[in-house]
Design an enzyme around this catalytic site. Structure first.
Site, PDB file in Angstrom:
ATOM      1  N   THR A 148     -13.434 -17.107  -4.529  1.00 52.09           N
ATOM      2  CA  THR A 148     -14.121 -16.103  -3.504  1.00 52.09           C
ATOM      3  C   THR A 148     -12.909 -15.517  -2.497  1.00 52.09           C
ATOM      4  O   THR A 148     -12.071 -16.191  -2.323  1.00 52.09           O
ATOM      5  CB  THR A 148     -15.152 -16.690  -2.620  1.00 52.09           C
ATOM      6  OG1 THR A 148     -14.451 -17.803  -1.962  1.00 52.09           O
ATOM      7  CG2 THR A 148     -16.163 -17.559  -3.804  1.00 52.09           C
ATOM      8  N   GLY A 149     -13.195 -14.189  -1.957  1.00 52.39           N
ATOM      9  CA  GLY A 149     -12.010 -13.741  -1.102  1.00 52.39           C
ATOM     10  C   GLY A 149     -10.777 -13.715  -2.013  1.00 52.39           C
ATOM     11  O   GLY A 149      -9.797 -13.862  -1.336  1.00 52.39           O
ATOM     12  N   GLY A 150     -10.828 -13.164  -3.236  1.00 48.16           N
ATOM     13  CA  GLY A 150      -9.617 -13.141  -4.145  1.00 48.16           C
ATOM     14  C   GLY A 150      -8.629 -11.739  -4.098  1.00 48.16           C
ATOM     15  O   GLY A 150      -8.134 -11.586  -5.034  1.00 48.16           O
TER      16      GLY A 150
ATOM     17  N   SER B  84      -7.054 -10.423  -1.588  1.00 49.73           N
ATOM     18  CA  SER B  84      -5.668 -10.639  -0.715  1.00 49.73           C
ATOM     19  C   SER B  84      -5.282 -11.923  -0.487  1.00 49.73           C
ATOM     20  O   SER B  84      -5.944 -13.001  -0.784  1.00 49.73           O
ATOM     21  CB  SER B  84      -5.989  -9.935   0.379  1.00 49.73           C
ATOM     22  OG  SER B  84      -6.665 -10.350   1.208  1.00 49.73           O
ATOM     23  N   GLY B  85      -4.110 -11.907  -0.044  1.00 51.47           N
ATOM     24  CA  GLY B  85      -3.831 -13.200   0.628  1.00 51.47           C
ATOM     25  C   GLY B  85      -3.520 -14.306  -0.617  1.00 51.47           C
ATOM     26  O   GLY B  85      -3.228 -14.195  -1.862  1.00 51.47           O
ATOM     27  N   ILE B  86      -4.001 -15.715   0.083  1.00 48.16           N
ATOM     28  CA  ILE B  86      -3.885 -16.954  -1.057  1.00 48.16           C
ATOM     29  C   ILE B  86      -4.705 -16.691  -2.145  1.00 48.16           C
ATOM     30  O   ILE B  86      -4.339 -17.040  -3.407  1.00 48.16           O
ATOM     31  CB  ILE B  86      -4.336 -18.029  -0.070  1.00 48.16           C
ATOM     32  CG1 ILE B  86      -3.288 -18.276   1.201  1.00 48.16           C
ATOM     33  CG2 ILE B  86      -4.171 -19.258  -0.975  1.00 48.16           C
ATOM     34  CD1 ILE B  86      -3.637 -19.147   2.338  1.00 48.16           C
ATOM     35  N   GLY B  87      -5.945 -16.201  -1.807  1.00 52.22           N
ATOM     36  CA  GLY B  87      -6.920 -16.059  -3.113  1.00 52.22           C
ATOM     37  C   GLY B  87      -6.263 -15.324  -4.148  1.00 52.22           C
ATOM     38  O   GLY B  87      -6.490 -15.243  -5.427  1.00 52.22           O
TER      39      GLY B  87
ATOM     40  N   TYR C 175     -12.812 -22.055  14.827  1.00 52.56           N
ATOM     41  CA  TYR C 175     -12.329 -21.954  13.278  1.00 52.56           C
ATOM     42  C   TYR C 175     -11.928 -23.456  13.072  1.00 52.56           C
ATOM     43  O   TYR C 175     -12.093 -23.554  11.859  1.00 52.56           O
ATOM     44  CB  TYR C 175     -10.963 -21.080  13.554  1.00 52.56           C
ATOM     45  CG  TYR C 175     -10.055 -20.933  12.388  1.00 52.56           C
ATOM     46  CD1 TYR C 175     -10.663 -20.141  11.232  1.00 52.56           C
ATOM     47  CD2 TYR C 175      -8.768 -21.569  12.248  1.00 52.56           C
ATOM     48  CE1 TYR C 175      -9.775 -20.115   9.965  1.00 52.56           C
ATOM     49  CE2 TYR C 175      -8.270 -21.522  10.961  1.00 52.56           C
ATOM     50  CZ  TYR C 175      -8.459 -20.767   9.964  1.00 52.56           C
ATOM     51  OH  TYR C 175      -7.671 -20.827   8.718  1.00 52.56           O
TER      52      TYR C 175
HETATM   53  P1  NAD Z   1      -6.673 -12.917   3.572  1.00 53.65           P
HETATM   54  O1  NAD Z   1      -7.439 -12.191   4.884  1.00 53.65           O
HETATM   55  O2  NAD Z   1      -5.648 -12.151   3.037  1.00 53.65           O
HETATM   56  O3  NAD Z   1      -7.949 -13.463   2.709  1.00 53.65           O
HETATM   57  C1  NAD Z   1      -9.177 -13.566   2.829  1.00 53.65           C
HETATM   58  C2  NAD Z   1      -9.902 -12.903   1.894  1.00 53.65           C
HETATM   59  O4  NAD Z   1     -11.295 -13.297   1.967  1.00 53.65           O
HETATM   60  C3  NAD Z   1      -9.801 -11.365   2.079  1.00 53.65           C
HETATM   61  O5  NAD Z   1      -9.573 -10.810   0.953  1.00 53.65           O
HETATM   62  C4  NAD Z   1     -11.197 -11.094   2.825  1.00 53.65           C
HETATM   63  O6  NAD Z   1     -11.665  -9.829   2.587  1.00 53.65           O
HETATM   64  C5  NAD Z   1     -12.097 -12.350   2.319  1.00 53.65           C
HETATM   65  N1  NAD Z   1     -13.229 -12.548   2.730  1.00 53.65           N
HETATM   66  C6  NAD Z   1     -13.535 -12.516   4.191  1.00 53.65           C
HETATM   67  N2  NAD Z   1     -15.029 -12.712   4.337  1.00 53.65           N
HETATM   68  C7  NAD Z   1     -15.293 -12.553   3.444  1.00 53.65           C
HETATM   69  C8  NAD Z   1     -16.763 -12.807   2.867  1.00 53.65           C
HETATM   70  N3  NAD Z   1     -17.903 -12.878   3.819  1.00 53.65           N
HETATM   71  N4  NAD Z   1     -17.154 -12.699   1.758  1.00 53.65           N
HETATM   72  C9  NAD Z   1     -16.026 -12.452   0.790  1.00 53.65           C
HETATM   73  N5  NAD Z   1     -14.907 -12.403   1.061  1.00 53.65           N
HETATM   74  C10 NAD Z   1     -14.381 -12.509   2.108  1.00 53.65           C
HETATM   75  O7  NAD Z   1      -6.258 -14.453   4.204  1.00 53.65           O
HETATM   76  P2  NAD Z   1      -5.771 -15.742   3.860  1.00 53.65           P
HETATM   77  O8  NAD Z   1      -4.846 -16.269   4.621  1.00 53.65           O
HETATM   78  O9  NAD Z   1      -5.386 -15.668   2.261  1.00 53.65           O
HETATM   79  O10 NAD Z   1      -7.118 -16.453   3.854  1.00 53.65           O
HETATM   80  C11 NAD Z   1      -7.716 -17.346   2.555  1.00 53.65           C
HETATM   81  C12 NAD Z   1      -7.959 -18.507   3.256  1.00 53.65           C
HETATM   82  O11 NAD Z   1      -7.117 -19.410   3.827  1.00 53.65           O
HETATM   83  C13 NAD Z   1      -9.226 -18.519   4.471  1.00 53.65           C
HETATM   84  O12 NAD Z   1     -10.049 -19.286   4.318  1.00 53.65           O
HETATM   85  C14 NAD Z   1      -8.058 -18.854   5.541  1.00 53.65           C
HETATM   86  O13 NAD Z   1      -9.012 -19.631   6.835  1.00 53.65           O
HETATM   87  C15 NAD Z   1      -7.412 -19.920   5.010  1.00 53.65           C
HETATM   88  N6  NAD Z   1      -6.061 -20.329   5.886  1.00 53.65           N
HETATM   89  C16 NAD Z   1      -5.161 -19.157   5.837  1.00 53.65           C
HETATM   90  C17 NAD Z   1      -4.045 -19.558   6.719  1.00 53.65           C
HETATM   91  C18 NAD Z   1      -2.840 -18.577   6.956  1.00 53.65           C
HETATM   92  O14 NAD Z   1      -2.000 -18.892   7.764  1.00 53.65           O
HETATM   93  N7  NAD Z   1      -3.054 -17.089   6.490  1.00 53.65           N
HETATM   94  C19 NAD Z   1      -3.684 -21.137   6.975  1.00 53.65           C
HETATM   95  C20 NAD Z   1      -4.639 -21.788   6.816  1.00 53.65           C
HETATM   96  C21 NAD Z   1      -5.841 -21.756   6.107  1.00 53.65           C
END
Ligand code: NAD
Length: 251
Positions: free
Chosen positions: A12-14, A16-19, A148
């Site tokens: 899920t949320g794949g 961008s970023g970590i996904g 958060y």
């Molecule tokens: P990101 O914003 O690049 O990725 C998050 C993804 O989730 C995005 O693609 C976004 O569109 C999607 N998303 C958001 N709400 C959604 C919804 N309701 N339904 C479906 N998709 C949805 O940021 P990231 O940093 O890769 O975040 C991924 C996870 O990592 C999150 O759960 C975040 O809390 C966690 N996290 C991030 C960090 C950091 O420093 N970046 C640190 C700790 C944890």
């Protein structure tokens, strides 16, 4: 790393970023990957780039979670791994937390994560792997992050209970808790450029490895948990944070 060729993985949320980094690494290892996200354009672009299947689905909406599950069941019947990664961060001091702030974060980060796991349970093969993306904010106090942090602490509690409940089917449930990672998330927390760069510099100075992590560095741990190499690991939390949680007293 054991072969991931026959694994079907939902992230899920794949887009961008970590996904996205995890989806990319898994497709490179020949897994079948399905990514979700809220925005059609970005889901289509990301899935096309790495040869994944993209499905638009909002993790905070139970009806959309149910239709996502039906859609995947129709195409694949069963899945081998579920990476519940979608999440948002928004900051506010406790004195200024609104109901909307609370609902928006909790609905995606916790309620949505919980019901994603619940609705996918019938599709999980025995021996499947579930991974929740949490955060070190679940453990460490940082100003303005009450909701958060609570959403991620709630996830950690859910993961442990689910690990016990799903163990009879051989399904493993683990959590990955990153420290600061350089992803688009930081651009959406409501800070201006100056606040962002000051916060980033401060955080970086307190991380023993003196840098933000990359999405790819977090993805490596998730891929390990997806694979059978982690077959004896369940109910665990993997902290991937450059040592940030050590809270160094001097230096
Ligand atoms: P990101 O914003 O690049 O990725 C998050 C993804 O989730 C995005 O693609 C976004 O569109 C999607 N998303 C958001 N709400 C959604 C919804 N309701 N339904 C479906 N998709 C949805 O940021 P990231 O940093 O890769 O975040 C991924 C996870 O990592 C999150 O759960 C975040 O809390 C966690 N996290 C991030 C960090 C950091 O420093 N970046 C640190 C700790 C944890």
């Amino acid at each position: 790393m054991q072969n991931l060729k026959n694994k079907t993985v939902v992230i899920t949320g794949g887009a961008s970023g970590i996904g996205f980094a995890t989806a990319k690494e898994l497709t490179e290892k020949k897994a079948k990957v399905i990514i979700t996200g809220r925005q059609k354009d970005s889901v289509e672009k990301a899935s096309k780039e790495i040869g994944a299947i993209g499905i638009v689905s909002d993790q905070s909406d139970l009806i959309q979670i149910e239709s996502l599950v039906k859609n995947i069941a129709a195409q694949f019947e069963k899945i081998d791994a579920l990476f519940i990664n979608a999440g948002i961060a928004a900051f506010a001091p406790v004195s200024a937390i609104s109901e909307e702030h609370y609902d928006t974060i909790m609905d995606i980060n916790f309620k949505g994560a919980l019901f994603t796991l619940q609705k996918f349970m019938p599709l999980l093969n025995d021996g499947a792997s579930v991974i929740f993306l949490s955060s070190i904010n679940a453990h460490n106090a940082m100003e303005n992050t009450a909701v958060y942090a609570a959403s991620k602490a709630a996830l950690n509690a859910l993961a442990k209970v689910a690990a016990i409940e799903l163990a009879p089917r051989g399904i493993r449930v683990n959590t990955v808790s990153p420290g600061p990672v350089n992803t688009p998330l930081w651009g959406k927390v409501g800070m201006n450029e100056e606040q962002l760069s000051q916060t980033a510099a401060l955080i970086q100075s307190k991380v023993p490895l003196k840098k933000f992590g990359s999405s790819e560095e977090i993805a490596k741990t998730v891929v390990f948990l997806t694979s059978d190499d982690s077959s004896y690991t369940t109910g665990a939390e993997f902290i991937v944070d450059g040592g940030f949680n050590l809270n160094t007293l001097v230096g």
